[in-house]
Design a protein around this motif. Structure first.
Motif, mmCIF file in Angstrom:
data_model
loop_
_atom_site.group_PDB
_atom_site.id
_atom_site.type_symbol
_atom_site.label_atom_id
_atom_site.label_comp_id
_atom_site.label_asym_id
_atom_site.label_seq_id
_atom_site.Cartn_x
_atom_site.Cartn_y
_atom_site.Cartn_z
ATOM 1 N N LEU A 1 0.816 9.242 -6.323
ATOM 2 C CA LEU A 1 1.236 8.207 -6.355
ATOM 3 C C LEU A 1 2.495 7.922 -7.391
ATOM 4 O O LEU A 1 3.805 7.462 -6.865
ATOM 5 C CB LEU A 1 0.234 6.996 -6.773
ATOM 6 N N LYS A 2 2.379 8.393 -8.602
ATOM 7 C CA LYS A 2 3.708 8.581 -9.441
ATOM 8 C C LYS A 2 4.957 9.216 -8.770
ATOM 9 O O LYS A 2 5.985 8.661 -8.978
ATOM 10 C CB LYS A 2 2.986 9.191 -10.633
ATOM 11 N N GLU A 3 4.632 10.477 -8.355
ATOM 12 C CA GLU A 3 5.648 11.218 -7.636
ATOM 13 C C GLU A 3 6.477 10.368 -6.607
ATOM 14 O O GLU A 3 7.618 10.562 -6.367
ATOM 15 C CB GLU A 3 5.413 12.695 -7.446
ATOM 16 N N SER A 4 5.359 9.955 -5.518
ATOM 17 C CA SER A 4 6.037 9.351 -4.621
ATOM 18 C C SER A 4 6.788 8.048 -4.778
ATOM 19 O O SER A 4 7.641 7.767 -3.987
ATOM 20 C CB SER A 4 5.005 9.092 -3.262
ATOM 21 N N LEU A 5 6.356 7.136 -5.653
ATOM 22 C CA LEU A 5 6.522 5.917 -5.834
ATOM 23 C C LEU A 5 7.552 5.825 -7.214
ATOM 24 O O LEU A 5 7.689 4.525 -7.567
ATOM 25 C CB LEU A 5 5.421 4.844 -5.670
ATOM 26 N N ASP B 1 11.138 5.812 -7.938
ATOM 27 C CA ASP B 1 12.133 5.101 -7.639
ATOM 28 C C ASP B 1 12.184 4.181 -6.678
ATOM 29 O O ASP B 1 13.377 3.682 -5.934
ATOM 30 C CB ASP B 1 13.498 5.732 -7.860
ATOM 31 N N VAL B 2 11.158 3.694 -6.163
ATOM 32 C CA VAL B 2 11.020 2.945 -4.914
ATOM 33 C C VAL B 2 10.896 1.311 -4.930
ATOM 34 O O VAL B 2 10.050 0.990 -5.809
ATOM 35 C CB VAL B 2 9.790 3.407 -3.974
ATOM 36 N N LYS B 3 11.503 0.601 -4.478
ATOM 37 C CA LYS B 3 11.656 -1.009 -4.799
ATOM 38 C C LYS B 3 11.003 -1.432 -3.372
ATOM 39 O O LYS B 3 10.709 -0.701 -2.317
ATOM 40 C CB LYS B 3 13.124 -1.773 -4.770
ATOM 41 N N TYR B 4 10.275 -2.676 -3.590
ATOM 42 C CA TYR B 4 9.564 -3.262 -2.495
ATOM 43 C C TYR B 4 10.427 -3.618 -1.375
ATOM 44 O O TYR B 4 11.280 -4.368 -1.374
ATOM 45 C CB TYR B 4 8.716 -4.456 -3.014
ATOM 46 N N ASP B 5 9.850 -3.181 -0.151
ATOM 47 C CA ASP B 5 10.512 -3.438 1.085
ATOM 48 C C ASP B 5 9.166 -3.226 2.123
ATOM 49 O O ASP B 5 8.814 -2.260 2.284
ATOM 50 C CB ASP B 5 11.630 -2.301 1.503
ATOM 51 N N ASP B 6 8.956 -4.246 2.889
ATOM 52 C CA ASP B 6 7.816 -4.200 3.668
ATOM 53 C C ASP B 6 8.057 -3.260 4.848
ATOM 54 O O ASP B 6 7.033 -2.680 5.505
ATOM 55 C CB ASP B 6 7.556 -5.570 4.198
ATOM 56 N N LEU C 1 5.498 4.217 4.885
ATOM 57 C CA LEU C 1 5.124 4.989 3.821
ATOM 58 C C LEU C 1 3.753 4.910 3.221
ATOM 59 O O LEU C 1 3.186 5.950 2.911
ATOM 60 C CB LEU C 1 5.958 4.197 2.445
ATOM 61 N N SER C 2 3.224 3.933 3.685
ATOM 62 C CA SER C 2 1.374 3.989 3.524
ATOM 63 C C SER C 2 1.031 4.965 4.503
ATOM 64 O O SER C 2 0.036 5.412 3.918
ATOM 65 C CB SER C 2 1.041 2.290 3.736
ATOM 66 N N LEU C 3 1.365 4.921 5.900
ATOM 67 C CA LEU C 3 0.820 6.051 6.412
ATOM 68 C C LEU C 3 1.047 7.382 6.054
ATOM 69 O O LEU C 3 0.350 8.213 6.137
ATOM 70 C CB LEU C 3 1.326 5.505 8.115
ATOM 71 N N GLU C 4 2.190 7.766 5.683
ATOM 72 C CA GLU C 4 2.669 9.018 5.305
ATOM 73 C C GLU C 4 2.026 9.179 3.892
ATOM 74 O O GLU C 4 1.196 10.383 3.714
ATOM 75 C CB GLU C 4 4.120 8.973 5.013
ATOM 76 N N LEU C 5 1.973 8.392 2.971
ATOM 77 C CA LEU C 5 1.020 8.721 1.803
ATOM 78 C C LEU C 5 -0.525 8.953 2.286
ATOM 79 O O LEU C 5 -0.933 9.692 1.258
ATOM 80 C CB LEU C 5 1.372 7.442 0.788
ATOM 81 N N ALA C 6 -0.909 8.301 2.979
ATOM 82 C CA ALA C 6 -2.307 8.348 3.217
ATOM 83 C C ALA C 6 -2.561 9.904 3.927
ATOM 84 O O ALA C 6 -3.648 10.402 3.494
ATOM 85 C CB ALA C 6 -2.735 7.280 4.152
ATOM 86 N N ASP C 7 -1.789 10.101 4.823
ATOM 87 C CA ASP C 7 -2.017 11.694 5.284
ATOM 88 C C ASP C 7 -1.651 12.563 4.168
ATOM 89 O O ASP C 7 -2.651 13.579 4.233
ATOM 90 C CB ASP C 7 -1.004 11.745 6.315
ATOM 91 N N SER D 1 -10.296 5.117 -7.220
ATOM 92 C CA SER D 1 -9.264 4.239 -6.708
ATOM 93 C C SER D 1 -8.242 4.669 -7.675
ATOM 94 O O SER D 1 -8.628 5.220 -8.943
ATOM 95 C CB SER D 1 -9.545 2.860 -7.119
ATOM 96 N N ALA D 2 -6.919 4.311 -7.314
ATOM 97 C CA ALA D 2 -5.729 4.786 -8.167
ATOM 98 C C ALA D 2 -4.874 3.533 -8.027
ATOM 99 O O ALA D 2 -4.754 3.245 -6.849
ATOM 100 C CB ALA D 2 -5.042 6.226 -7.773
ATOM 101 N N LYS D 3 -3.953 3.441 -9.192
ATOM 102 C CA LYS D 3 -3.300 2.267 -8.932
ATOM 103 C C LYS D 3 -1.799 2.604 -9.689
ATOM 104 O O LYS D 3 -1.867 3.255 -10.551
ATOM 105 C CB LYS D 3 -3.811 0.960 -9.665
ATOM 106 N N HIS D 4 -0.859 2.336 -8.870
ATOM 107 C CA HIS D 4 0.647 2.511 -9.324
ATOM 108 C C HIS D 4 1.187 0.976 -9.261
ATOM 109 O O HIS D 4 1.103 0.576 -8.308
ATOM 110 C CB HIS D 4 1.523 3.384 -8.593
ATOM 111 N N GLU D 5 1.762 0.637 -10.635
ATOM 112 C CA GLU D 5 2.219 -0.602 -10.866
ATOM 113 C C GLU D 5 3.874 -0.816 -11.162
ATOM 114 O O GLU D 5 4.073 0.287 -12.212
ATOM 115 C CB GLU D 5 1.317 -1.462 -11.770
ATOM 116 N N THR D 6 4.508 -1.630 -10.549
ATOM 117 C CA THR D 6 5.987 -1.712 -10.760
ATOM 118 C C THR D 6 6.055 -3.339 -11.056
ATOM 119 O O THR D 6 5.270 -4.018 -10.926
ATOM 120 C CB THR D 6 6.854 -1.076 -9.557
ATOM 121 N N GLU D 7 7.508 -3.551 -11.326
ATOM 122 C CA GLU D 7 7.716 -4.899 -11.594
ATOM 123 C C GLU D 7 7.773 -5.612 -10.330
ATOM 124 O O GLU D 7 7.560 -7.047 -10.116
ATOM 125 C CB GLU D 7 9.109 -5.216 -12.286
ATOM 126 N N THR D 8 7.901 -5.097 -9.116
ATOM 127 C CA THR D 8 7.889 -5.935 -7.881
ATOM 128 C C THR D 8 6.742 -5.618 -6.899
ATOM 129 O O THR D 8 6.488 -6.495 -6.247
ATOM 130 C CB THR D 8 9.175 -5.397 -7.210
#
Length: 193
Positions: A103-107, A109-114, A120-126, A173-180
């Protein structure tokens, strides 16, 4: 209601026929090239994911379709071991550390964009599924849930219900939190006898 005298017969109202509903249009077959993406759109209608382009799983000849799908859907045959318990139970800490690192590596420098997050959620799950399978927990099935939640000052409750064996099944469970946004990954490990 009206009172009827002696010998008077009550008039019976004729039962009303239910309104005739028009017949539904026949859904297209999934074996037709043009209808494949349309069927996927119908199935994902309730979802936030949009099917932009789907590569059909077949070439020009539909006659060869059966042999391609039979080999793709063939189950791995495992001899019966008469084991009622796994050789080793999944170690939650090692799985959680691996998922947290991904999670930390993948996300990073990523900003929120639906629109980006739906893919990205499908790719990350795989990727998480393949990395969890590398641990080599035999006869376990894994379910990966990846959730991206935009921070807009709201509260959220997430619940999952399962029927499972408390002794052998597990979850992480694992969580990654940013400001957005907040990214939450749930990994469920279910032992299949």
């Amino acid at each position: 209601m009206e009172k009827l005298g002696r010998g008077a017969k009550a008039l019976h109202a004729t039962p009303q026929q239910p309104p005739v509903t028009p017949r539904k249009e026949r859904r297209p077959s999934m074996f037709e090239k043009e209808a494949y993406a349309q069927i996927l759109r119908e199935r994902l209608r309730e979802s936030v994911h949009d099917v932009q382009y789907v590569e059909p799983p077949f070439g020009d000849s539909i006659a060869d379709l059966g042999t391609e799908w039979k080999t793709a859907l063939a189950k791995l045959k495992v001899p019966n071991s008469y084991r009622m318990e796994p050789r080793r139970k999944p170690q939650a800490r090692s799985v959680e550390a691996k998922v947290q690192q991904m999670l930390k590596e993948s996300l990073q420098d990523v900003k929120y964009d639906d629109k980006v997050f739906s893919h990205l959620s499908l790719e990350l799950a795989d990727r998480i599924l393949s990395s969890v399978k590398e641990f080599g927990y035999h006869r376990y099935k894994f379910i990966i849930k990846v959730l991206f939640i935009q921070k807009t000052g709201q509260a959220i409750n997430i619940a999952s219900r399962w029927i499972w064996d408390v002794a052998w099944d597990s979850w992480v469970s694992a969580k990654h939190e940013t400001e957005t946004y907040v990214a939450l990954v749930l990994v469920f490990a279910l032992y299949c006898e």
